[in-house]
Write a protein that holds these residues in place. Structure first.
Motif, PDB file in Angstrom:
ATOM      1  N   TYR A  62       0.909  -1.171   0.075  1.00 53.27           N
ATOM      2  CA  TYR A  62       0.158  -0.345  -0.139  1.00 53.27           C
ATOM      3  C   TYR A  62       0.677   1.546  -0.234  1.00 53.27           C
ATOM      4  CZ  TYR A  62      -4.424   2.525   1.661  1.00 53.27           C
ATOM      5  OH  TYR A  62      -5.381   3.099   1.196  1.00 53.27           O
ATOM      6  N   PRO A  63       0.190   2.419  -1.026  1.00 56.86           N
ATOM      7  CA  PRO A  63       1.312   3.595  -0.706  1.00 56.86           C
ATOM      8  C   PRO A  63       1.143   4.359   0.519  1.00 56.86           C
ATOM      9  CG  PRO A  63       0.142   3.533  -2.668  1.00 56.86           C
ATOM     10  CD  PRO A  63      -0.842   2.270  -1.625  1.00 56.86           C
ATOM     11  N   VAL A  64       2.605   4.266   0.963  1.00 54.74           N
ATOM     12  CA  VAL A  64       2.913   4.817   3.042  1.00 54.74           C
ATOM     13  C   VAL A  64       4.529   5.271   2.528  1.00 54.74           C
ATOM     14  CG1 VAL A  64       2.941   4.318   5.565  1.00 54.74           C
ATOM     15  CG2 VAL A  64       1.219   2.714   3.923  1.00 54.74           C
ATOM     16  N   SER A  65       4.328   6.602   3.444  1.00 54.65           N
ATOM     17  CA  SER A  65       5.376   6.782   3.030  1.00 54.65           C
ATOM     18  C   SER A  65       4.939   8.193   4.654  1.00 54.65           C
ATOM     19  CB  SER A  65       5.838   8.056   2.516  1.00 54.65           C
ATOM     20  OG  SER A  65       4.838   9.059   1.695  1.00 54.65           O
ATOM     21  N   ALA A  66       6.007   8.572   5.106  1.00 54.55           N
ATOM     22  CA  ALA A  66       6.320   9.259   6.573  1.00 54.55           C
ATOM     23  C   ALA A  66       7.786  10.572   6.761  1.00 54.55           C
ATOM     24  CB  ALA A  66       5.950   8.372   7.688  1.00 54.55           C
ATOM     25  N   VAL A  67       7.414  11.844   7.258  1.00 54.76           N
ATOM     26  CA  VAL A  67       7.913  12.523   7.603  1.00 54.76           C
ATOM     27  C   VAL A  67       8.295  13.018   9.255  1.00 54.76           C
ATOM     28  CG1 VAL A  67       9.078  14.675   7.681  1.00 54.76           C
ATOM     29  CG2 VAL A  67       7.877  13.451   5.879  1.00 54.76           C
ATOM     30  N   LEU A  68       9.603  12.315   9.650  1.00 53.83           N
ATOM     31  CA  LEU A  68       9.899  12.617  11.288  1.00 53.83           C
ATOM     32  C   LEU A  68      10.495  13.282  11.592  1.00 53.83           C
ATOM     33  CD1 LEU A  68       9.192   8.963  10.410  1.00 53.83           C
ATOM     34  CD2 LEU A  68       8.585   8.735  12.890  1.00 53.83           C
ATOM     35  N   ALA A  69      10.670  14.274  13.028  1.00 53.11           N
ATOM     36  CA  ALA A  69      10.708  15.232  13.418  1.00 53.11           C
ATOM     37  C   ALA A  69      10.597  15.005  14.738  1.00 53.11           C
ATOM     38  CB  ALA A  69      11.207  16.538  13.021  1.00 53.11           C
ATOM     39  N   ASN A  70      11.565  15.669  15.490  1.00 50.99           N
ATOM     40  CA  ASN A  70      11.581  16.336  16.879  1.00 50.99           C
ATOM     41  C   ASN A  70      10.479  17.748  17.149  1.00 50.99           C
ATOM     42  OD1 ASN A  70      12.434  14.235  18.240  1.00 50.99           O
ATOM     43  ND2 ASN A  70      14.458  15.628  18.335  1.00 50.99           N
ATOM     44  N   ASP A  71       9.844  17.727  18.254  1.00 47.98           N
ATOM     45  CA  ASP A  71       9.296  19.408  18.201  1.00 47.98           C
ATOM     46  C   ASP A  71       9.187  20.845  17.590  1.00 47.98           C
ATOM     47  OD1 ASP A  71       7.142  17.174  19.413  1.00 47.98           O
ATOM     48  OD2 ASP A  71       7.453  17.775  21.352  1.00 47.98           O
ATOM     49  N   GLU A  72      10.819  20.897  17.861  1.00 51.40           N
ATOM     50  CA  GLU A  72      10.990  22.160  17.141  1.00 51.40           C
ATOM     51  C   GLU A  72      11.325  22.140  16.389  1.00 51.40           C
ATOM     52  OE1 GLU A  72      14.663  19.493  18.566  1.00 51.40           O
ATOM     53  OE2 GLU A  72      12.916  19.939  19.253  1.00 51.40           O
ATOM     54  N   VAL A  73      10.915  21.675  14.900  1.00 47.16           N
ATOM     55  CA  VAL A  73      11.362  21.382  13.756  1.00 47.16           C
ATOM     56  C   VAL A  73       9.722  21.324  13.122  1.00 47.16           C
ATOM     57  CG1 VAL A  73      12.248  20.294  11.801  1.00 47.16           C
ATOM     58  CG2 VAL A  73      13.421  19.969  13.418  1.00 47.16           C
ATOM     59  N   MET A  74       9.047  20.074  13.522  1.00 53.60           N
ATOM     60  CA  MET A  74       7.433  19.552  13.270  1.00 53.60           C
ATOM     61  C   MET A  74       6.167  20.545  13.070  1.00 53.60           C
ATOM     62  SD  MET A  74       6.364  17.137  11.259  1.00 53.60           S
ATOM     63  CE  MET A  74       7.253  15.768  11.027  1.00 53.60           C
ATOM     64  N   ASN A  75       6.701  21.477  14.589  1.00 54.39           N
ATOM     65  CA  ASN A  75       5.723  21.617  15.061  1.00 54.39           C
ATOM     66  C   ASN A  75       5.406  23.925  13.977  1.00 54.39           C
ATOM     67  OD1 ASN A  75       4.595  21.002  17.171  1.00 54.39           O
ATOM     68  ND2 ASN A  75       6.120  21.804  18.437  1.00 54.39           N
ATOM     69  N   VAL A  76       6.617  23.617  13.223  1.00 57.17           N
ATOM     70  CA  VAL A  76       5.978  24.650  12.486  1.00 57.17           C
ATOM     71  C   VAL A  76       4.971  24.417  11.994  1.00 57.17           C
ATOM     72  CG1 VAL A  76       8.913  25.515  12.767  1.00 57.17           C
ATOM     73  CG2 VAL A  76       7.494  23.875  10.430  1.00 57.17           C
ATOM     74  N   ILE A  77       4.960  23.008  11.627  1.00 54.94           N
ATOM     75  CA  ILE A  77       3.330  22.963  10.919  1.00 54.94           C
ATOM     76  C   ILE A  77       2.466  23.269  11.058  1.00 54.94           C
ATOM     77  CG2 ILE A  77       2.121  20.385   9.709  1.00 54.94           C
ATOM     78  CD1 ILE A  77       5.010  21.883   7.647  1.00 54.94           C
ATOM     79  N   GLN A  78       0.963  23.826  11.263  1.00 54.11           N
ATOM     80  CA  GLN A  78      -0.337  24.142  11.938  1.00 54.11           C
ATOM     81  C   GLN A  78      -0.784  23.817  10.748  1.00 54.11           C
ATOM     82  OE1 GLN A  78      -0.282  24.686  14.986  1.00 54.11           O
ATOM     83  NE2 GLN A  78       1.995  24.795  14.812  1.00 54.11           N
ATOM     84  N   PRO A  79      -2.091  23.683  10.679  1.00 55.00           N
ATOM     85  CA  PRO A  79      -3.253  23.492  10.279  1.00 55.00           C
ATOM     86  C   PRO A  79      -3.094  24.460   8.645  1.00 55.00           C
ATOM     87  CG  PRO A  79      -3.721  23.428  12.770  1.00 55.00           C
ATOM     88  CD  PRO A  79      -2.740  24.055  12.431  1.00 55.00           C
ATOM     89  N   GLY A  80      -3.939  23.936   8.325  1.00 53.79           N
ATOM     90  CA  GLY A  80      -3.373  24.621   6.624  1.00 53.79           C
ATOM     91  C   GLY A  80      -2.389  24.609   5.849  1.00 53.79           C
ATOM     92  N   THR A  81      -1.282  24.289   6.765  1.00 56.63           N
ATOM     93  CA  THR A  81      -0.335  23.921   6.253  1.00 56.63           C
ATOM     94  C   THR A  81       0.569  23.313   4.889  1.00 56.63           C
ATOM     95  OG1 THR A  81       1.122  23.794   7.771  1.00 56.63           O
ATOM     96  CG2 THR A  81       0.999  25.973   8.120  1.00 56.63           C
ATOM     97  N   HIS A  82       0.191  21.910   5.696  1.00 54.84           N
ATOM     98  CA  HIS A  82      -0.036  20.706   4.527  1.00 54.84           C
ATOM     99  C   HIS A  82      -0.464  19.702   4.478  1.00 54.84           C
ATOM    100  CE1 HIS A  82       2.832  19.099   2.491  1.00 54.84           C
ATOM    101  NE2 HIS A  82       2.988  17.790   2.575  1.00 54.84           N
ATOM    102  N   GLY A  83      -0.801  19.108   3.828  1.00 50.11           N
ATOM    103  CA  GLY A  83      -1.695  17.860   3.821  1.00 50.11           C
ATOM    104  C   GLY A  83      -2.136  17.342   2.788  1.00 50.11           C
ATOM    105  N   SER A  84      -2.532  15.962   2.845  1.00 50.69           N
ATOM    106  CA  SER A  84      -2.422  15.350   2.079  1.00 50.69           C
ATOM    107  C   SER A  84      -4.582  14.152   2.494  1.00 50.69           C
ATOM    108  CB  SER A  84      -1.987  14.295   1.875  1.00 50.69           C
ATOM    109  OG  SER A  84      -2.179  13.223   1.414  1.00 50.69           O
TER     110      SER A  84
END
Length: 425
Positions: free
Chosen positions: A280-302
């Motif tokens: 099945y098509p599955v991918s992921a991007v992992l990071a810690n909070d100090e990096v990932m928390n720049v992503i907020q609702p509406g900034t990226h999605g699928s």
């Protein structure tokens, strides 16, 4: 043997040629069934799969634990979009973040999507955390990279076939020589450098293995200059190279281990392919909070990213890697494979060398990149019951499923040696 299909291989190839876009040049074999390390064509002939769908099928074809998880979830709930919560995503996110040792995961579908996601995260971090002026962020990449074929990614590709006539190209990338720390240090000092996107082993380039400690030293330079290390482990990760991640060095533990001296924790980890075992098509991007928390609702999605089936499949696929000790198996069998190939090389001038880690290996044919020799050898391998594919003209990549046994591996080595030694005779 399996029952013959209504249409022959020749007829099915003709259908694809007539009705499909010509964006691939497949080996002429039409597969109809897969099980473990084997695949069968529509006429019922059995082959060893020595490509594993470009390392997506690390767990073997149609692994029952993965297919079972997918089937059970598909019968219950397949898609909600992210407009609502679902009961499979949270458990999957907890599982995968703990498995790889990160605070957060952003789930996507394909490898190229995951790379694009990592680029977006890196740029947003650069503007909001590092203070780089807007639209000035630069990301360092390596020559001969392969991160996908989206418009942004081909903008920094060295592959003219992938990039020609697809411009205008996306700016903001600096190309440097792979495995060149001096050049990396020279450019990473720039005030607008946000990240370094790197494959720990360049698979599509012909299984190019950098010098020992290359990734470790690159991470040290990233830390020194406040730059994010983005590790594209889509092909090299999840046991393929004899380590859970290639950035783990030669550690064979089946999970994140901060005490391992060889482990280099990237700031952003990019996964795909074997994250689903090819089911099945599955991918992921992992990071810690100090990096990932720049992503907020509406900034990226699928719409499909993080769907319930993907969550169930992802957990099952990673459990297979751990429970069946496939990382350790890949490391042990890889050493046997390279030993067998090196002994073969002593007996022929047709092959220059073998290189690789774990069960991601390649042999370099003693011919020019524009010759057909490697392709012709792969046709003979097919005839002898083993499927592999050339890359960069004169290189043949060998990447069987990690569930392979030692007996099966020796059988495959016998096929390869027989084919090479009789080639051209």
């Amino acid at each position: 043997m399996i029952e013959n299909k209504t249409l022959s291989s020749e007829e099915l190839i003709s259908l694809e040629d007539k009705h499909g876009a010509h964006n691939y040049h497949p080996l002429p074999v039409v597969l109809a069934k897969g099980d473990g390390v084997y695949v069968w064509d529509v006429e019922g002939k059995q082959y060893y799969d020595f490509l594993s769908a470009y390392s997506a099928v690390n767990q073997g074809h149609c692994h029952p634990a993965i297919i079972g998880a997918m089937t059970r979830q598909a019968e219950t709930l397949t898609l909600t979009s992210r407009a609502f919560y679902n009961d499979a995503l949270g458990p999957y996110e907890k599982f995968i973040t703990e498995y790889f040792g990160f605070d957060k995961v952003l789930p996507m579908n394909t490898g190229a999507e995951a790379v694009e996601t990592a680029i977006k995260i890196c740029r947003k971090w650069a503007y909001e955390k590092k203070g780089i002026p807007e639209n000035q962020a630069q990301i360092i990449v390596a020559d001969n990279n392969f991160h996908g074929r989206t418009t942004t990614i081909v903008s920094f590709s060295s592959d003219n076939t992938a990039s020609t006539n697809f411009g205008p190209y996306t700016p903001g990338f600096i190309n440097i020589e792979y495995d060149n720390l001096d050049q990396l240090e020279e450019v990473i000092k720039g005030s607008n450098v946000a990240g370094f996107l790197i494959e720990p082993i360049q698979g599509e380039a012909g299984v190019m293995v950098p010098h020992e400690n290359y990734i470790k030293r690159a991470k040290e330079l990233c830390e020194k200059y406040n730059v994010l290390l983005l590790a594209d482990e889509i092909q090299t990760g999840i046991g393929r190279t004899g380590a859970l991640l290639r950035v783990c060095g030669d550690c064979t533990c089946e999970g994140h281990c901060e005490k391992q001296e060889t482990y280099t924790a990237p700031d952003v980890l990019i996964l795909g392919k074997a994250l689903s075992g090819g089911a099945y098509p599955v991918s992921a991007v992992l990071a810690n909070d100090e990096v990932m928390n720049v992503i907020q609702p509406g900034t990226h999605g699928s719409t499909f990213g993080g769907n319930p089936v993907a969550g169930a499949v992802g957990i099952a696929a990673l459990n297979v890697i751990r429970n069946e000790k496939l990382t350790q198996n890949a490391r042990r069998l890889g050493e046997i494979f390279r030993d067998r190939m090196n002994k073969m090389i002593e007996k022929t001038d047709l092959v220059k060398l073998v290189r690789g880690k774990g069960l991601l290996n390649a042999i370099v044919i003693n011919d020019s990149e524009d010759s057909s020799t490697a392709w012709d050898i792969c046709i003979k391998l097919r005839d002898n019951g083993l499927l592999a594919k050339p890359t960069h003209g004169n290189i043949i990549r060998f990447a069987p499923p990690l569930v392979m046994t030692e007996e099966q591996l020796h059988d495959c080595c016998d096929i390869i040696e027989k084919t090479i030694m009789k080639f051209g005779k």
